[in-house]
Scaffold this motif. Structure first.
Motif, mmCIF file in Angstrom:
data_model
loop_
_atom_site.group_PDB
_atom_site.id
_atom_site.type_symbol
_atom_site.label_atom_id
_atom_site.label_comp_id
_atom_site.label_asym_id
_atom_site.label_seq_id
_atom_site.Cartn_x
_atom_site.Cartn_y
_atom_site.Cartn_z
ATOM 1 N N UNK A 189 12.222 -70.317 26.877
ATOM 2 C CA UNK A 189 11.400 -68.860 26.881
ATOM 3 C C UNK A 189 12.066 -68.423 28.217
ATOM 4 N N UNK A 190 11.934 -68.951 29.276
ATOM 5 C CA UNK A 190 12.249 -68.372 30.726
ATOM 6 C C UNK A 190 13.730 -67.836 30.520
ATOM 7 N N UNK A 191 14.443 -68.657 29.904
ATOM 8 C CA UNK A 191 16.301 -68.104 29.930
ATOM 9 C C UNK A 191 16.014 -66.773 28.964
ATOM 10 N N UNK A 192 15.281 -66.530 28.108
ATOM 11 C CA UNK A 192 15.233 -65.336 27.109
ATOM 12 C C UNK A 192 14.468 -64.415 27.410
ATOM 13 N N UNK A 193 13.289 -64.647 28.356
ATOM 14 C CA UNK A 193 12.470 -63.488 28.613
ATOM 15 C C UNK A 193 11.996 -63.122 29.894
ATOM 16 N N UNK A 194 12.280 -64.130 31.159
ATOM 17 C CA UNK A 194 12.144 -63.879 32.495
ATOM 18 C C UNK A 194 12.625 -62.466 32.772
ATOM 19 N N UNK A 195 13.837 -61.972 32.152
ATOM 20 C CA UNK A 195 14.691 -60.887 32.642
ATOM 21 C C UNK A 195 13.501 -59.663 32.191
ATOM 22 N N UNK A 196 12.992 -60.120 31.217
ATOM 23 C CA UNK A 196 12.077 -58.929 30.688
ATOM 24 C C UNK A 196 10.985 -58.298 31.289
ATOM 25 N N UNK A 197 10.286 -59.264 32.257
ATOM 26 C CA UNK A 197 9.387 -58.866 33.068
ATOM 27 C C UNK A 197 9.998 -58.159 34.268
ATOM 28 N N UNK A 198 11.081 -58.558 34.759
ATOM 29 C CA UNK A 198 11.841 -57.884 35.688
ATOM 30 C C UNK A 198 12.384 -56.301 35.060
ATOM 31 N N UNK A 199 12.488 -56.361 33.959
ATOM 32 C CA UNK A 199 13.107 -55.035 33.235
ATOM 33 C C UNK A 199 11.907 -53.978 33.224
ATOM 34 N N UNK A 200 10.624 -54.599 33.003
ATOM 35 C CA UNK A 200 9.497 -53.483 32.871
ATOM 36 C C UNK A 200 9.400 -52.913 34.119
ATOM 37 N N UNK A 201 9.239 -53.718 35.169
ATOM 38 C CA UNK A 201 8.999 -53.126 36.442
ATOM 39 C C UNK A 201 10.216 -52.192 36.892
ATOM 40 N N UNK A 202 11.424 -52.517 36.626
ATOM 41 C CA UNK A 202 12.440 -51.789 36.932
ATOM 42 C C UNK A 202 12.703 -50.529 36.235
ATOM 43 N N UNK A 203 11.769 -50.307 35.094
ATOM 44 C CA UNK A 203 11.892 -49.215 34.102
ATOM 45 C C UNK A 203 11.582 -48.069 34.674
ATOM 46 N N UNK A 204 10.712 -48.167 35.981
ATOM 47 C CA UNK A 204 10.183 -46.899 36.768
ATOM 48 C C UNK A 204 11.273 -46.032 36.997
ATOM 49 N N UNK A 205 12.440 -46.538 36.959
ATOM 50 C CA UNK A 205 13.733 -45.726 37.484
ATOM 51 C C UNK A 205 14.082 -44.786 36.455
ATOM 52 N N UNK A 206 13.379 -45.013 35.242
ATOM 53 C CA UNK A 206 13.825 -43.830 34.197
ATOM 54 C C UNK A 206 12.615 -43.204 33.630
ATOM 55 N N UNK A 207 11.415 -44.004 33.607
ATOM 56 C CA UNK A 207 10.486 -43.474 32.900
ATOM 57 C C UNK A 207 8.922 -44.086 33.125
ATOM 58 N N UNK A 208 7.985 -43.543 33.423
ATOM 59 C CA UNK A 208 6.687 -44.516 33.608
ATOM 60 C C UNK A 208 5.961 -44.639 32.390
ATOM 61 N N UNK A 209 6.387 -46.072 31.906
ATOM 62 C CA UNK A 209 5.774 -46.351 30.699
ATOM 63 C C UNK A 209 4.178 -46.870 30.732
ATOM 64 N N UNK A 210 3.560 -46.461 29.745
ATOM 65 C CA UNK A 210 1.951 -46.914 29.637
ATOM 66 C C UNK A 210 1.578 -46.302 28.180
ATOM 67 N N UNK A 211 0.621 -47.058 27.728
ATOM 68 C CA UNK A 211 0.006 -46.743 26.476
ATOM 69 C C UNK A 211 -0.354 -45.359 26.273
#
Length: 492
Positions: A189-211
């Motif tokens: 799970x770490x191999x396939x998903x850890x990068x996604x946590x990193x991705x959510x934080x880094x996404x602020x470079x392009x857009x501020x995501x929130x519900x």
């Protein structure tokens, strides 16, 4: 608003599509290499029974993950790419898609909990199921589609490869006994998903995501369901052969069929990784520059022609050493199966291009779903009718028939676009090159014998590759010259 032109100018400056293709291909190859490195180790340590438990739990979760994904990735990339020059509109759209994905993930989790507790046989796998289910949430917050909209494949590739490299180290550090299979599942799970946590934080470079409360659900649901139907159909006919061969012919034949399919899927995924990166660029051009859309599409189809044809012939002519190297002599009976499945590449790779480069960018996702669903129906019907009489080979021919069905429907639904393309010269060059490869293979098989499959693969592979390259050079193929110039420019 006064600063809008500067923002637009910055946003429209996109990286090279060739670079994106190379990065995505590298990421795809590495995602297949890492399991090849770790699996021999963990299979000996954990044993077949524990590996089976993990794979079983993963297969159960995959159904809920399929619903959570819905079809959001392709839809978000297509629609987001059209408006990426308008940060305000894109942020509003991204928040809507992110919210919808949160809702589908929540529904998937509720259904998952109900099913797990309602079926007693699943209780023994509870720990594994809970661990594997984390992939659903992590995939949702990973928002890979946002990076694809801006064609940031460098970031996607680097983060994925880095996390997978760390996972290999963790595998060798923490997995030592059969009882460590739960730890193995966690590392998977770490191999396939850890990068996604990193991705959510880094996404602020392009857009501020929130519900957001304004999801505009009615506008999005139609295309999302069409793409979801397509994903379900792909999953069905991708697994139908294995299911029916196992049910009718037993484990040995499943093993042989799985080896042939695994090799075929590796080649297919590598080639398709080149075309997948075209979706955001083509979606943007379809909205803003129709001439550029047709020009890029023409280049992509010519490239696929000169790549798919030799890939098919090389996979066919080198099928024996490839099987022997990957699986060993015990799987020699998979060689003729791979010989048949190899020819599915001639249709499967154009199918991917028709979907990701034509039909989806032009908002014809219902046509994609129709083509894939018909392919799934053809595959299942032929498997049921032919496997009892003709064995595992029938499952291979069913794959050919399914891909041909998808290709026929997809081409018919794209004929207004395809008639504007010029791929005749590339077809002629590819056929000449492949014919010479077949002739060289006949001579090699008659006069040369290789005792080692690695030597066989290297000598014949390099020889056939050189023959094809010479044909492209002599015929002055435009796509071949374009690719060569790109490679030489990068080396400089």
């Amino acid at each position: 608003m006064e600063n809008q032109p500067a923002t637009t100018q910055k946003k429209t400056k996109m990286p090279s599509l060739t670079r994106n293709a190379m990065l995505n291909s590298t990421k795809t190859v590495m995602s297949m290499v890492f399991p090849l490195i770790t699996f021999p180790y963990v299979s000996r340590i954990l044993g077949a029974a524990n590996i089976g438990k993990v794979n079983y739990a993963q297969s159960i979760v995959s159904y809920f993950a399929l619903f959570a994904a819905l079809g959001i990735a392709d839809y978000a990339v297509r629609e987001g790419s059209r408006i990426r020059d308008d940060p305000a509109r894109l942020t509003r759209f991204a928040r809507q898609i992110f919210t919808i994905n949160l809702i589908t993930s929540a529904i998937a989790y509720v259904a998952f909990v109900v099913v797990v507790f309602a079926i007693p046989s699943l209780h023994a796998y509870l720990a594994l199921l809970v661990i594997m289910s984390l992939n659903i949430g992590f995939t949702t917050i990973g928002v890979d589609w946002l990076y694809s909209i801006y064609e940031d494949y460098l970031y996607l590739s680097v983060r994925t490869i880095a996390v997978q490299f760390v996972s290999i180290i963790l595998m060798f550090i923490f997995v030592h006994t059969p009882s460590d299979y739960v730890i193995y599942a966690g590392i998977t799970v770490f191999a396939s998903s850890a990068a996604n946590v990193w991705g959510f934080i880094h996404a602020r470079k392009y857009s501020t995501l929130k519900p957001t409360a304004t999801t505009d659900f009615k506008r999005h649901i139609g295309p999302l369901m069409a793409l979801f139907t397509n994903n379900v159909a792909i999953a069905i006919y991708g697994n139908a052969g294995t299911t029916f061969v196992g049910a009718m012919l037993g484990d040995v034949q499943v093993g042989l069929y799985s080896v042939a399919m695994k090799i075929y899927m590796i080649v297919k995924r590598v080639i398709n990784s080149v075309t997948v990166v075209s979706l955001p660029r083509l979606s943007y051009l379809a909205e803003n520059d129709r001439h550029g859309f047709t020009s890029l599409l023409n280049r992509l189809f010519n490239t696929i022609v000169i790549v798919a044809f030799p890939a098919t012939i090389l996979l066919y002519t080198l099928r024996e050493p490839i099987v022997l190297i990957i699986s060993g002599r015990d799987y020699i009976d998979a060689v003729p199966l791979l010989g048949v499945i190899a020819f599915a590449l001639l249709m499967a790779t154009p199918n991917a291009l028709l979907a990701s480069a034509v039909l989806i960018p032009l908002r014809r996702e219902r046509k994609v779903a129709l083509a894939t669903t018909l392919g799934a129906v053809v595959n299942i019907v032929l498997d049921l009718v032919l496997i009892p009489h003709f064995g595992t080979m029938a499952a291979c021919y069913s794959i050919l028939a399914a891909e041909f069905t998808v290709f026929s429907v997809g081409a018919a639904c794209s004929r207004d676009v395809l008639r504007r393309l010029r791929i005749g010269a590339a077809l002629v060059h590819a056929v000449i090159g492949c014919a010479l490869i077949v002739g060289a293979d006949l001579l090699m098989n008659r006069y040369v014998a290789f005792g080692n499959p690695v030597v066989d693969l290297l000598v014949r592979g390099l020889t056939y590759g050189a023959i094809y390259a010479i044909v492209l050079a002599v015929t002055k193929d435009e796509s071949g010259r374009f690719l060569l110039n790109k490679v030489l420019r990068r080396r400089k």
